[in-house]
Motif scaffolding. Structure first.
Motif, mmCIF file in Angstrom:
data_model
loop_
_atom_site.group_PDB
_atom_site.id
_atom_site.type_symbol
_atom_site.label_atom_id
_atom_site.label_comp_id
_atom_site.label_asym_id
_atom_site.label_seq_id
_atom_site.Cartn_x
_atom_site.Cartn_y
_atom_site.Cartn_z
ATOM 1 N N ARG A 114 -13.328 13.876 24.570
ATOM 2 C CA ARG A 114 -12.881 14.306 23.252
ATOM 3 C C ARG A 114 -12.695 13.117 22.322
ATOM 4 O O ARG A 114 -13.007 13.191 21.127
ATOM 5 C CB ARG A 114 -11.559 15.081 23.350
ATOM 6 N N ASP A 115 -12.181 12.017 22.832
ATOM 7 C CA ASP A 115 -11.922 10.854 21.992
ATOM 8 C C ASP A 115 -13.205 10.334 21.355
ATOM 9 O O ASP A 115 -13.220 10.013 20.158
ATOM 10 C CB ASP A 115 -11.263 9.744 22.812
ATOM 11 N N ALA A 140 -14.176 12.807 18.697
ATOM 12 C CA ALA A 140 -13.247 12.749 17.567
ATOM 13 C C ALA A 140 -13.536 11.558 16.680
ATOM 14 O O ALA A 140 -13.511 11.668 15.442
ATOM 15 C CB ALA A 140 -11.809 12.701 18.085
ATOM 16 N N ARG A 141 -13.818 10.430 17.285
ATOM 17 C CA ARG A 141 -14.111 9.234 16.487
ATOM 18 C C ARG A 141 -15.409 9.396 15.707
ATOM 19 O O ARG A 141 -15.525 8.950 14.565
ATOM 20 C CB ARG A 141 -14.138 7.996 17.384
ATOM 21 N N SER A 168 -5.893 9.877 12.452
ATOM 22 C CA SER A 168 -6.052 9.366 13.811
ATOM 23 C C SER A 168 -6.819 10.393 14.644
ATOM 24 O O SER A 168 -6.720 11.605 14.395
ATOM 25 C CB SER A 168 -4.690 9.084 14.446
ATOM 26 N N GLU A 180 -6.225 11.581 17.363
ATOM 27 C CA GLU A 180 -5.346 12.489 18.097
ATOM 28 C C GLU A 180 -4.797 13.618 17.247
ATOM 29 O O GLU A 180 -4.194 14.564 17.767
ATOM 30 C CB GLU A 180 -4.169 11.706 18.703
ATOM 31 N N ARG A 181 -4.967 13.559 15.929
ATOM 32 C CA ARG A 181 -4.377 14.565 15.058
ATOM 33 C C ARG A 181 -4.938 15.946 15.368
ATOM 34 O O ARG A 181 -6.160 16.113 15.538
ATOM 35 C CB ARG A 181 -4.663 14.218 13.590
ATOM 36 N N ASP A 188 -9.251 18.594 15.692
ATOM 37 C CA ASP A 188 -9.797 19.563 16.641
ATOM 38 C C ASP A 188 -10.707 20.577 15.969
ATOM 39 O O ASP A 188 -11.658 21.079 16.590
ATOM 40 C CB ASP A 188 -8.669 20.292 17.369
#
Length: 244
Positions: free
Chosen positions: A133-134, A137-138, A151, A153-154, A158
């Protein structure tokens, strides 16, 4: 995503290329205080949870937005970048949706042949899959221009991701990059309601001079960049004061 608080007009918030309607989530408390009516922040076609289009154009994207609106709604549109052009397209055609005003933020007005070729290349690429996921996401943050502003992680990130069989991808349909260059002069000529074009002072994608070519009011937001709506929501929301 939407909120209701009673009032005269529906505020439609349209995100930029690669983003989703969730970028407007931090606006919710501010809108509760300062916007007197309902608001909506849909995902544009091919983004987030919205289904893709067989072919992308600003008109087709605006048609999809119009489908989500009630015919008796009166609309004020605030669109960022791609969303700003979609807002103009929504106001420029008779879709049975009365638009009171459009505020376009950070609309890229001039495209070079190299930039258009790059967009076409991105549109033709297959979906990229990621093992974590990271990583996805990036990539989502890079594609949507939000690196350094959100960030990975926000939870809002998602909405821009999909997990399938243990792998991750962007929710965005890559073909959306093929939407092309907007004909802003033609769009503005077809609109008979107030239009305001705005940009952050440090937005490298568009200049004040380019926006002033269109003979509509232009506002420069001091100290802000391309994603001014994320950097300073209150400053951007203030652009809507004439239509509250």
């Amino acid at each position: 995503m939407s909120e209701e608080s009673g009032g005269r007009a529906v505020l439609v918030l349209l995100h930029g290329m690669g983003a989703t309607g969730d970028v407007w989530l931090p606006w919710a408390p501010l809108l509760e205080q300062r916007w007197p009516g309902r608001w909506s922040a849909p995902d544009l076609a091919g983004h987030g949870g919205a289904s893709p289009l067989p072919e992308y154009s600003f008109t087709a994207l605006a048609d999809r937005v119009a489908e989500s609106l009630a015919p008796d709604d009166r609309i004020v549109v605030l669109g960022h970048s791609l969303g700003g052009v979609v807002g103009l397209a929504l106001a420029a055609a008779d879709r049975g949706v009365p638009v009171d005003a459009v505020v376009g933020l950070g609309i890229k007005a001039v495209w070079s042949p190299a930039e258009l070729a790059r967009a076409a290349d991105l549109a033709a690429r297959p979906v990229t899959w990621f093992t974590t996921r990271d990583e996805a996401a990036r990539r989502h943050l890079r594609v949507s221009g939000l690196t350094g502003l959100l960030s990975p992680e926000r939870p809002a990130v998602d909405a821009g991701l999909r997990q399938v069989d243990g792998r991750w991808r962007l929710a965005m349909d890559p073909a959306a990059f093929a939407v092309g260059e907007p004909d802003l002069a033609a769009l503005l000529a077809a609109i008979d309601v107030p239009v305001l074009l705005a940009r952050g002072e440090h937005d490298a994608m568009v200049t004040d001079a380019q926006l002033r070519e269109y003979d509509v009011p232009v506002v420069t937001l001091p100290g802000l960049g391309h994603n001014a709506h994320i950097e300073d929501p209150a400053a951007v929301l203030a652009l809507l004061d004439p239509w509250r």
